[in-house]
Design a protein around this motif. Sequence first.
Motif, mmCIF file in Angstrom:
data_model
loop_
_atom_site.group_PDB
_atom_site.id
_atom_site.type_symbol
_atom_site.label_atom_id
_atom_site.label_comp_id
_atom_site.label_asym_id
_atom_site.label_seq_id
_atom_site.Cartn_x
_atom_site.Cartn_y
_atom_site.Cartn_z
ATOM 1 N N TYR A 79 -12.087 -10.179 -12.171
ATOM 2 C CA TYR A 79 -10.715 -9.936 -11.682
ATOM 3 C C TYR A 79 -9.762 -10.503 -12.699
ATOM 4 O O TYR A 79 -10.052 -11.516 -13.554
ATOM 5 C CB TYR A 79 -10.628 -10.891 -10.593
ATOM 6 C CG TYR A 79 -11.434 -10.479 -9.254
ATOM 7 C CD1 TYR A 79 -11.248 -9.138 -8.475
ATOM 8 C CD2 TYR A 79 -12.685 -11.227 -9.323
ATOM 9 C CE1 TYR A 79 -12.101 -9.106 -7.511
ATOM 10 C CE2 TYR A 79 -13.583 -10.895 -8.269
ATOM 11 C CZ TYR A 79 -13.371 -9.752 -7.294
ATOM 12 O OH TYR A 79 -14.322 -9.446 -6.422
ATOM 13 N N ASP A 83 -7.735 -1.199 -11.655
ATOM 14 C CA ASP A 83 -7.089 -0.812 -10.350
ATOM 15 C C ASP A 83 -6.764 -2.069 -9.518
ATOM 16 O O ASP A 83 -6.902 -3.060 -9.705
ATOM 17 C CB ASP A 83 -8.345 0.179 -9.419
ATOM 18 C CG ASP A 83 -9.522 -0.946 -9.138
ATOM 19 O OD1 ASP A 83 -9.455 -2.076 -8.762
ATOM 20 O OD2 ASP A 83 -10.729 -0.367 -9.324
ATOM 21 N N ARG A 84 -6.085 -1.937 -8.215
ATOM 22 C CA ARG A 84 -5.568 -2.979 -7.365
ATOM 23 C C ARG A 84 -6.305 -3.622 -6.675
ATOM 24 O O ARG A 84 -6.277 -4.632 -5.934
ATOM 25 C CB ARG A 84 -4.341 -2.192 -6.484
ATOM 26 C CG ARG A 84 -3.095 -2.011 -7.250
ATOM 27 C CD ARG A 84 -2.330 -3.244 -7.489
ATOM 28 N NE ARG A 84 -1.659 -3.750 -6.336
ATOM 29 C CZ ARG A 84 -1.801 -5.047 -5.988
ATOM 30 N NH1 ARG A 84 -2.772 -5.795 -6.431
ATOM 31 N NH2 ARG A 84 -1.165 -5.509 -4.797
ATOM 32 N N ALA A 85 -7.601 -3.383 -6.769
ATOM 33 C CA ALA A 85 -8.857 -4.116 -6.124
ATOM 34 C C ALA A 85 -9.279 -5.298 -7.322
ATOM 35 O O ALA A 85 -10.026 -6.004 -6.642
ATOM 36 C CB ALA A 85 -9.984 -3.246 -5.637
ATOM 37 N N HIS A 86 -8.886 -5.159 -8.519
ATOM 38 C CA HIS A 86 -9.445 -5.896 -9.728
ATOM 39 C C HIS A 86 -8.349 -6.649 -10.418
ATOM 40 O O HIS A 86 -8.503 -7.814 -10.925
ATOM 41 C CB HIS A 86 -10.465 -5.245 -10.472
ATOM 42 C CG HIS A 86 -11.357 -4.734 -9.796
ATOM 43 N ND1 HIS A 86 -11.589 -3.413 -8.930
ATOM 44 C CD2 HIS A 86 -13.022 -5.354 -9.381
ATOM 45 C CE1 HIS A 86 -13.117 -3.456 -8.505
ATOM 46 N NE2 HIS A 86 -13.626 -4.517 -8.685
ATOM 47 N N ILE A 112 -5.188 -8.153 -9.385
ATOM 48 C CA ILE A 112 -4.679 -8.549 -8.100
ATOM 49 C C ILE A 112 -3.674 -9.515 -8.290
ATOM 50 O O ILE A 112 -3.481 -10.221 -9.230
ATOM 51 C CB ILE A 112 -5.879 -9.107 -7.322
ATOM 52 C CG1 ILE A 112 -6.627 -10.408 -7.844
ATOM 53 C CG2 ILE A 112 -6.773 -7.930 -6.882
ATOM 54 C CD1 ILE A 112 -7.690 -10.754 -7.020
ATOM 55 N N ASN A 127 -3.245 -11.647 -3.155
ATOM 56 C CA ASN A 127 -4.392 -10.786 -2.615
ATOM 57 C C ASN A 127 -5.803 -11.473 -2.691
ATOM 58 O O ASN A 127 -6.769 -10.782 -2.568
ATOM 59 C CB ASN A 127 -4.429 -9.646 -3.732
ATOM 60 C CG ASN A 127 -3.294 -9.012 -3.733
ATOM 61 O OD1 ASN A 127 -2.940 -8.617 -4.890
ATOM 62 N ND2 ASN A 127 -2.632 -8.388 -2.569
ATOM 63 N N GLN A 168 -2.734 -0.691 -2.969
ATOM 64 C CA GLN A 168 -3.868 -0.937 -2.222
ATOM 65 C C GLN A 168 -4.137 0.403 -1.478
ATOM 66 O O GLN A 168 -3.352 1.119 -1.064
ATOM 67 C CB GLN A 168 -3.220 -2.089 -1.255
ATOM 68 C CG GLN A 168 -2.959 -3.254 -1.968
ATOM 69 C CD GLN A 168 -2.580 -4.399 -0.853
ATOM 70 O OE1 GLN A 168 -1.959 -4.080 0.123
ATOM 71 N NE2 GLN A 168 -3.067 -5.873 -1.135
ATOM 72 N N SER A 194 -14.330 -1.220 -2.476
ATOM 73 C CA SER A 194 -13.800 -1.452 -3.922
ATOM 74 C C SER A 194 -15.049 -1.532 -4.762
ATOM 75 O O SER A 194 -14.696 -1.571 -6.171
ATOM 76 C CB SER A 194 -12.950 -2.661 -3.956
ATOM 77 O OG SER A 194 -11.947 -2.732 -3.136
ATOM 78 N N GLN A 213 -17.138 -5.425 -1.380
ATOM 79 C CA GLN A 213 -15.536 -5.594 -1.611
ATOM 80 C C GLN A 213 -14.757 -4.838 -0.793
ATOM 81 O O GLN A 213 -15.064 -3.588 -1.129
ATOM 82 C CB GLN A 213 -15.106 -5.912 -2.878
ATOM 83 C CG GLN A 213 -13.378 -6.473 -2.811
ATOM 84 C CD GLN A 213 -12.997 -6.725 -4.345
ATOM 85 O OE1 GLN A 213 -13.779 -7.356 -4.957
ATOM 86 N NE2 GLN A 213 -11.900 -6.218 -4.533
ATOM 87 N N GLN A 262 -10.874 -3.699 1.227
ATOM 88 C CA GLN A 262 -9.401 -3.853 1.324
ATOM 89 C C GLN A 262 -9.210 -4.127 2.832
ATOM 90 O O GLN A 262 -9.128 -3.256 3.572
ATOM 91 C CB GLN A 262 -8.428 -2.983 0.714
ATOM 92 C CG GLN A 262 -7.208 -3.066 0.810
ATOM 93 C CD GLN A 262 -6.661 -4.277 -0.047
ATOM 94 O OE1 GLN A 262 -6.957 -4.208 -1.408
ATOM 95 N NE2 GLN A 262 -6.166 -5.446 0.122
ATOM 96 N N VAL A 309 -7.989 -9.036 -0.480
ATOM 97 C CA VAL A 309 -9.463 -8.444 -0.536
ATOM 98 C C VAL A 309 -10.104 -9.470 0.268
ATOM 99 O O VAL A 309 -10.058 -10.549 0.263
ATOM 100 C CB VAL A 309 -9.750 -8.073 -1.750
ATOM 101 C CG1 VAL A 309 -8.965 -7.036 -2.795
ATOM 102 C CG2 VAL A 309 -9.859 -9.432 -2.645
#
Length: 638
Positions: free
Chosen positions: A277, A376-379, A381, A385, A501, A588, A617, A619, A624
């Motif tokens: 992350y 990406d928005r999962a990593h 953050i 988040n 997200q 994710s 993981q 969302q 997360v």
Amino acid sequence: MRRALAIAAVAILPLVNTTGARAAAEPDDRQAAFAAAAEEFKVPQSVLLGVSYLESRWDAHAGQPSNDAGFGPMHLTDAAAYTGSNHHDEGTEDPRGDESRPSAVPEQQAAPVEIPASLRTMEKAAQLTGESHERLRTDPAANIRGGAALLADYQKALGAPLSDEPGDWYGAVARYSGAEESEAAKFFADEVFATIEQGEQRVTDDGHRVTLDPVPGLGKVEKWLEKLGLRPPRRDGVECPPTISCEWIPAGYAELPNNNYGNHDLSNRPHNQKVDYIVIHDMEGYFRPSIGLVENPANRASWHYSLRSTDGHIAQHLKTKDVGWQAGNWYINAKSIGLEHEGFLAEGSTWYTEAMYRTSAKLVRYLAFRHGVPLDRAHIIGHDNVPGTLPTTVRGMHEDPGPFWDWAHYFKLLGKPLHPFGGPKAGSVMIRPDFATNKPYFYGCDRKNPEAACPPLPAGTVWLRTEPREDAPLIKDIGKHPTGESLYSVYDHSARASTGQRFAVAERQGDWTAIWYLGQKAWFHNPAAAPTAIPSMGLVVTPKPGLATVPVYGRAYPEQEAYPEGIPYQAVTPLQYTFSAGEKYTLSGTAATEYYRAVTFDASGHTVVRGKTKYLQIQFGHRVMFVKADDVRVTLAW
């Protein structure tokens, strides 16, 4: 204060500004203001436009302050009129986020630092133009005059001519950055001149069309930069790309009384743990005092990089192999790199400079490539988040960088624009309102009247409601507000979904879309004519057949059997949330089942405990979270 706003039980009507900016661009009033100011102060219009683009992308931001008290298209700074503190001062969050070694060291505040000239440019602009501070803040044309006057003043101070040739203004542009470091001033000027060479055009946040025609083959008279007499930065092997200004200012690390130490942990990443992350923070303090905090080993917080607003200059404090105490969750800390972006105001900052966006994106892209972090928005953050570690820590987690961080623009700068994937009936969507025209209702932007409504401001979030109608209540977050309602405060994300997200679709009705969010069906306005989400097909998880509910976790810690003798077991404690059969949440990826045992100053005994339990993981809400793979079934979001 932000903390008070976040927990205050105030009744706010669910008003929403959904009309956005003017549907069509107005005549070129903003363009005319640049032309008039350039003529008045004998500054080439291309130079004035280029500097303004690097500061604000020509936006007015409804007269609201930037994250370091800058105003208007020229980002004239008025920090002397405000007070601020670092966000690590606030709330109950322990930045380390590890109850096996809670922060027991009293936090010491950095010594007061004189506000630098770079954060007081409005004073000089007022003297040069005769404009009041109020007009310089709220009138874009007056603000542009102020910026032009400053550039002309800087040019005269260098002994340079008020020339029609943009290249002759290289030194004045470098000084406009406010940088004290020669490299930082040069990189800012180079970004401005690259913008002038390639040209730009856009419609501003208040509907004005502005164009900077390209000036190919632009020369730069660099001798004027040398006359600024700026200091060279301390490099010391910084981990930064060569295209940005970066210096080494190390975080404090020392043994302290009572078996304590601060303010970070030594490690050997990525050899012992992979970095998964990169966490985007907002300091809620300005650059030099915040650096003073991280330099002091008696403070209980640290991070890897600090980014300055006016010019994008970066200070690195920790090697990326080491673990900062920054995100309030030890699992995330041990597997992340933290970036703090300068913010002067304790409350009410509403935008970020283009200079800082650009250097931040270059740094993140560089770090993501080095460490294999997905873009990406999962990593990539925000601090907002990052999940709480236990039910007791959820409420106190921080909420920066907030709704005014432009994630869509940021990912475009990262080279990974947020594109749709799938058809109009896709089973999952990505939140992506048009940032310039998406202006939802908020309160809390006025530091003197924190319950007053904010002016309509661009934001990257959508409100989530219990029913598909504008006057429906906001959905609830039992972790953030165990006994109360979600708030419309800029500092409360309980009922907001953010750009980038991805969520599984629960239902559609007309112009409304429902997603699964915190165990609820959450509705947001998503008209086909002005969509606030785009198709984003992918994998989702749902409870395995026979399971009525599934627990969620704030960290992916190993099972008890994985811990060797001498290392205390860290309980795998579910959060207060669950999701039920029939609900779906976007996947994710897998999460490493790890616990980094690091509770001593001497790093020789630090150990990574790895387990066999497989976590995924998801969302789950604004933050997360994690589920055990044995509890869920993975399918494609049809």
